[in-house]
Design a protein around this motif. Structure first.
Motif, PDB file in Angstrom:
ATOM      1  N   PHE A 116       0.824  -1.212   0.000  1.00 14.11           N
ATOM      2  CA  PHE A 116       0.000   0.000   0.000  1.00 14.11           C
ATOM      3  C   PHE A 116       0.862   1.268   0.000  1.00 14.11           C
ATOM      4  O   PHE A 116       0.432   2.309  -0.501  1.00 14.11           O
ATOM      5  N   LEU A 117       2.073   1.172   0.522  1.00 12.99           N
ATOM      6  CA  LEU A 117       2.976   2.321   0.465  1.00 12.99           C
ATOM      7  C   LEU A 117       3.638   2.425  -0.904  1.00 12.99           C
ATOM      8  O   LEU A 117       3.832   3.527  -1.429  1.00 12.99           O
ATOM      9  N   ALA A 120       1.264   4.093  -3.271  1.00  7.79           N
ATOM     10  CA  ALA A 120       1.148   5.539  -3.078  1.00  7.79           C
ATOM     11  C   ALA A 120       2.405   6.255  -3.547  1.00  7.79           C
ATOM     12  O   ALA A 120       2.328   7.371  -4.087  1.00  7.79           O
ATOM     13  N   THR A 137      -0.277   8.818   3.224  1.00  6.58           N
ATOM     14  CA  THR A 137      -0.616   7.413   3.487  1.00  6.58           C
ATOM     15  C   THR A 137       0.032   6.928   4.780  1.00  6.58           C
ATOM     16  O   THR A 137      -0.598   6.220   5.579  1.00  6.58           O
ATOM     17  N   THR A 140      -1.865   8.033   7.932  1.00  6.69           N
ATOM     18  CA  THR A 140      -3.084   7.286   8.271  1.00  6.69           C
ATOM     19  C   THR A 140      -2.756   6.062   9.116  1.00  6.69           C
ATOM     20  O   THR A 140      -3.523   5.705  10.021  1.00  6.69           O
TER      21      THR A 140
END
Length: 305
Positions: A116-117, A120, A137, A140
């Motif tokens: 997910f990083l 981004a 990101t 969060t």
């Protein structure tokens, strides 16, 4: 020297009478040479201030093109001399003292390999990394106290006059003591502040994109166990981190750091007999941000040693 003596004898034999004609060696020739030596003294001694200072100051700005223009030297030399030096000094001070925040304090670390990083940071439609999206990101997950590791960096020897600086600390669930089921207590020692971190070739391969260069803010040190452990024969690794990006959010300076850490552990016979193998070798690249702050303004993160 010997050839000159023989030449003198040859001329004396051929023209013995002409040798008497020493009026040629009149004092006029010696007098002509004397002023030449006096002119040489003008430039090093600087007796004539308007001329010499003009040549010394104007020549660096216009190399070897304006020496014959003595008209300009008298008026321009005194006015140009001090302003040029002062402006140069001011520019040097502004370039040699950049306002780089020191790598001191608490940081939250996130493995670069987290999907997910990575999405981004470098979306499929983007040609350049998007550090702003990466920073958002990370925040969060930081708000949920979700991270790969945490560290705290004290002032390095270059920033402190103390002879025995406290070491930094690192803790990660990835680097876990198999017997206790808890993260190793890792110390960061031999801290060195550098302008740009030098990553090894094998470490660079772990980054999503090549590490930045000339970042102006980096730190290198070693990872070791804080205390001795009877189940560990040896343990150690590296910790390298540098600032990769800075931005502005509502007048507040924000930063994203990149780095690499490793920790290799060799178990002793006791751990091996318990079925934990010979040890563990762990190393990964990471992004990091400064720890979030509480209501009182203090950083929330790993406590300092």
């Amino acid at each position: 020297m010997p050839p000159r003596k023989t030449a003198a004898k040859a001329t004396s034999k051929k023209a013995p009478r002409k040798k008497v004609a020493e009026p040629k060696k009149t004092t006029t020739t010696s007098n002509k040479k004397a002023p030449a030596s006096k002119k040489r003294a003008h430039s090093p001694d600087g007796e004539c201030e308007p001329e010499v200072e003009a040549e010394a100051e104007v020549d660096p700005a216009t190399p070897a093109k304006a020496p014959p223009r003595k008209r300009v030297k008298r008026s321009a030399a005194p006015s140009k001399e001090e302003p040029q030096a002062s402006v140069g000094e001011v520019m040097e001070q502004s370039t040699t003292k950049p306002a780089h925040p020191a790598l001191v304090g608490k940081f939250d670390i996130y493995a670069i390999e987290l999907p997910f990083l990575a999405k981004a940071y470098l979306p499929t439609s983007a040609s350049e990394p998007e550090f702003g999206a990466l920073y958002d990101t990370i925040l969060t997950y930081q708000a949920k106290s979700d991270f790969t590791a945490r560290c705290v960096l004290p002032a390095s020897k270059e920033d402190s006059d103390k002879e025995d600086d406290k070491p930094g600390r690192l803790s990660s669930a990835v680097l876990e003591n198999p017997m206790e089921g808890m993260p190793w207590d890792i110390a960061l020692v031999d801290l060195q502040r550098v302008e740009s971190v030098l990553f090894l070739a094998k470490e660079r391969k772990e980054f999503a994109t090549p590490p930045r260069t000339n970042c102006g803010a980096g730190i290198e040190d070693r990872t070791v166990l804080e205390d001795s452990n009877c189940g560990v024969q040896s343990a150690g690794g590296v910790f390298r981190m540098q600032r990769a990006w800075t931005g502005d959010r509502g007048g507040e300076n924000i930063e994203v750091f990149e780095g690499y850490l490793s920790f290799d552990v060799v178990y002793s016979g006791m751990y091996r007999r318990k079925g934990h193998g010979s040890g563990q070798k762990i190393g990964f690249s990471f992004w990091a941000v400064r720890a979030r702050k509480g209501a009182d303004g203090s950083e929330i993160g790993l406590a300092q040693a």
